[in-house]
Design an enzyme around this catalytic site. Structure first.
Site, PDB file in Angstrom:
ATOM      1  N   LYS B  85       0.814  -1.227   0.000  1.00  0.00           N
ATOM      2  CA  LYS B  85       0.000   0.000   0.000  1.00  0.00           C
ATOM      3  C   LYS B  85       0.850   1.282   0.000  1.00  0.00           C
ATOM      4  O   LYS B  85       0.463   2.293  -0.578  1.00  0.00           O
ATOM      5  CB  LYS B  85      -0.920   0.018   1.224  1.00  0.00           C
ATOM      6  CG  LYS B  85      -2.004  -1.052   1.212  1.00  0.00           C
ATOM      7  CD  LYS B  85      -3.088  -0.744   0.200  1.00  0.00           C
ATOM      8  CE  LYS B  85      -4.239  -1.734   0.309  1.00  0.00           C
ATOM      9  NZ  LYS B  85      -5.172  -1.608  -0.844  1.00  0.00           N
ATOM     10  N   GLU B 107      -9.783   6.134   3.091  1.00  0.00           N
ATOM     11  CA  GLU B 107     -10.657   5.117   3.655  1.00  0.00           C
ATOM     12  C   GLU B 107      -9.789   3.920   4.004  1.00  0.00           C
ATOM     13  O   GLU B 107      -8.725   3.734   3.412  1.00  0.00           O
ATOM     14  CB  GLU B 107     -11.723   4.715   2.633  1.00  0.00           C
ATOM     15  CG  GLU B 107     -11.284   3.692   1.577  1.00  0.00           C
ATOM     16  CD  GLU B 107     -10.198   4.182   0.620  1.00  0.00           C
ATOM     17  OE1 GLU B 107     -10.108   5.391   0.402  1.00  0.00           O
ATOM     18  OE2 GLU B 107      -9.436   3.342   0.099  1.00  0.00           O
ATOM     19  N   SER B 374       1.769  -9.748  -0.957  1.00  0.00           N
ATOM     20  CA  SER B 374       1.466  -8.320  -0.870  1.00  0.00           C
ATOM     21  C   SER B 374       1.676  -7.708   0.510  1.00  0.00           C
ATOM     22  O   SER B 374       1.902  -6.516   0.633  1.00  0.00           O
ATOM     23  CB  SER B 374       0.033  -8.070  -1.337  1.00  0.00           C
ATOM     24  OG  SER B 374      -0.860  -8.872  -0.593  1.00  0.00           O
TER      25      SER B 374
END
Lengths: 262, 395
Positions: B85, B107, B374
């Site tokens: 991210k 969010e 990830s």
């Protein structure tokens, strides 16, 4: 002629302002909604917006969000709203606008949706998450269905150079959003609201309506020399909640508001 | 119609009129920035010095031996903040600064994107508000605390289902109100254009590195590239540089939750009904009235009823195959990676791993699979513990 256009023309001839209310369908049930719409029409409302509930109402503040969730729990859906409109039409010629989110239309099928609007007598549509650039499919469908339902254009305080594009071909009335963001911000209008309303009015061939955060005629007094009328949503829902969706109270509010903007 | 905003019939800009000028300003600023050498230099600098890139493409020796094919893991879990991210957050916050914005909002579901945004905001001295559903705040208290430590305000969202979908709604509402000085940092490859493109470009670094690394190690492209898909940010980044290499099979793995047939899943692709939510037209879980249906997955990061529009397009064109993995399958894979390789993966990433194991059955020892790991699983240990206890109780 379309009922909204007919009514707006009449008001223009009379030199009068328009008043429109918004209510979410099916609170507490569809029969009450029908009664409330009829009572308002008899009290002189110029058009009514009927909110079709959606699970993710991103353009709405807390009041309409909650109303929407409740209506969904009550089992309200687009099909029931069409049915209620059809029944209403046998008794009442109130100019009627559906306010709904685009997914509700996409899920129903755009062409069928347009045909059904035309068949039952929906005069206008407000789709807050469908900006001008994304309207092609819906416009085409409405046209093919006989051009009887108007897609109302929304304008925002930051629309600026987009305004001429938005107004080109717009019909019925133009809906000027008075503040940024969502519905129901209690008269906290955008800082440049006056200038913005003037800029829309100066280029619009159709009535300019102001909505979002309006509660009383006093809220819009400073703008009455510019705008052609007002739309009340969240406040009207609060009012209906507090009186148990009494249609006489709805009529009374309409009469008072209309008198206040004479 | 703005055809630039579309991937086939998916994408678009389904937002209120209030945001249309904001989106076109953003599009213009983004296109200028990615062509500006000094912007790219800054972005690459922070990825290297702050995020810790490049991260390894690790040859998982024991897994490869057990499953009889070569398995490589792209180690996004080793990034600062523990997942992919941060790649996108660095890019978007640098862009926000360049545009003169002073506040960012985001969010978050599991909290990884929230933590990454709070981190970026601290680094670049921006005010930060993170919208998070009440349900998720309760499930992910550790990440909530991390965001607060980093100086962000965590806004509890109680509307609707009080999860990621509703946190996104609330972020969009705030953005529409405050766009004049606020930048909305979207964490997944979703939202109105140009967000899906922007997230892809800022996550592209995953496959840029992985491609170079596999060529160095193996001298050829892999047979398959696999990544998990919620909204689809790590997967679009992992696929980006391989999309034009038609000999490389690309697989996106969605969450099947308790099983597609139970209705309790997060696979937007499984039933294949397009819809419009959060500014985009894409595949969307919805009920008979067109209301958005709640997703279910043991992984909070995959618990989203939609998927990025480019994925919808890649599915329809057949370039990427989308499959799904249940909660149970992913937890088995997660435990296996812990025990065989000493790596605790995020539950999200374990979905991709579970599918790699399935694929490996049909492959030979000379085949190569590259998988995007990830994120790391530290955030998930409570969920894993609860799951294992529940599982034991069922025995």
């Amino acid at each position: 002629m379309n009922r909204i256009e007919e009514r707006m023309n009449y008001l223009k001839e009379q030199g009068k302002k328009a008043f429109i209310t918004y209510i979410t369908a099916g609170l507490p049930d569809m029969d009450s909604t029908k009664k409330i719409l009829k009572a308002q029409f008899e009290a002189g409302v110029d058009a009514v917006e009927l909110g079709i509930p959606f699970s993710d109402p991103v353009a709405d503040g807390p009041v309409i969000q909650n109303a929407s969730y409740k209506a969904i729990k009550n089992g309200v859906n687009l099909v029931k709203c069409f049915k209620m409109t059809e029944e209403l039409r046998s008794e009442c010629e109130v100019p009627l606008v559906f306010m709904l989110y685009y997914n509700t239309i996409v899920h129903y099928g755009i062409d069928n949706f347009a045909k059904e609007c035309s068949r039952v007598g929906v005069d206008g549509l407000i789709v807050p998450d469908l900006p001008f650039e994304e309207q092609d499919l819906l416009r085409e469908a409405l046209k093919n269905a006989g051009d009887e339902t108007i897609l109302i254009q929304l304008v925002a305080p930051v629309s600026k150079e987009r305004i001429p594009m938005l107004l080109e071909g717009a019909r019925g009335f133009v809906y000027c959003v008075s503040s940024m963001g969502v519905t129901g911000q209690e008269a906290q209008f955008h800082k440049n609201v006056k200038e913005y309303l003037n800029s829309v009015k100066s280029v619009s061939n159709i009535p300019v309506m102001m909505g979002f955060g309006i509660r009383t005629p006093e809220d819009i007094k400073p703008f009455l020399d510019t705008i052609d009328g007002a739309i009340v949503g969240s406040h009207f829902i609060n009012l209906m909640e507090s009186c148990g969706y009494n249609e006489n109270k709805a009529a009374e509010y309409v009469r008072e508001f209309k008198a206040g903007i004479e | 119609m703005n055809s630039k905003a579309y991937y086939g019939e998916f994408g678009g800009q389904y937002v209120s009129e209030s945001l249309m000028n904001t989106l076109s300003e953003l599009d213009k600023a983004f296109e200028e920035a990615i062509r500006d050498e000094s912007f790219i230099k800054d972005y690459e600098y922070y990825l290297k010095e702050y995020v810790g890139r490049e991260n390894p493409l690790y040859f998982a020796e024991r897994l490869s031996e057990k499953y009889g094919t070569k398995i490589y893991l792209k180690r996004e879990d080793l990034n600062h903040t523990g997942a992919h991210k941060i790649n996108n957050v660095i890019g978007q916050i640098l862009l926000a600064k360049r545009m003169g914005k002073t506040k960012v909002i985001a969010e978050t579901g599991a909290g990884q994107h929230g933590v990454a945004t709070a981190t970026g905001a601290a680094l670049f001295n921006m005010k930060c508000k993170v919208y998070m559903g009440k349900e998720d705040i309760e499930r992910q208290s550790l990440n909530v605390f991390r965001m607060k430590m980093l100086g962000a305000e965590v806004v509890e969202v109680t509307t609707g289902s009080a999860t990621l979908k509703d946190a996104t709604n609330e972020a969009i509402r705030t953005w529409a109100k405050e766009a004049e000085d606020t930048f909305y940092v979207i964490g997944s490859a979703v939202g109105p254009y140009p967000y899906p493109k922007m997230v892809k470009e800022f996550q592209r670094v995953i496959s840029k590195e992985a491609k170079r690394q596999i060529l160095e190690k193996e001298g050829r492209l892999p047979d398959a590239v696999v990544a998990c898909c919620g909204g689809g940010s790590n997967s679009i980044g992992m696929f980006a540089e391989f999309i034009d290499d038609s000999e490389v099979k690309l697989v996106g793995v969605e969450a099947a939750g308790l099983g597609i047939e139970t209705g309790k899943h997060a696979s937007a692709m499984a039933l294949g009904e397009p819809g419009v939510l959060h500014g985009m037209r894409s595949y969307l879980l919805q009920d008979n009235d067109g209301n958005v249906q709640l997703a279910h997955s043991i992984s909070a990061g995959l618990d989203y009823p939609g998927i990025g529009p480019e994925h919808a397009y890649l599915r329809d064109t057949g370039r990427v195959e989308y499959v799904s993995i249940t909660d149970r399958e992913c937890m088995d894979a997660l435990m296996e990676l812990c025990k065989l390789e000493g790596i605790i993966p995020a539950i999200e990433s374990a979905h991709a791993l579970a599918y790699v194991f399935k694929m490996a059955e049909k492959m030979t020892k000379d085949n190569i699979i590259v998988m995007c790991l990830s994120g790391r699983g530290d955030k998930d240990v409570h969920t894993v513990a609860a799951y294992l206890e529940g599982k034991d109780m069922n025995k």
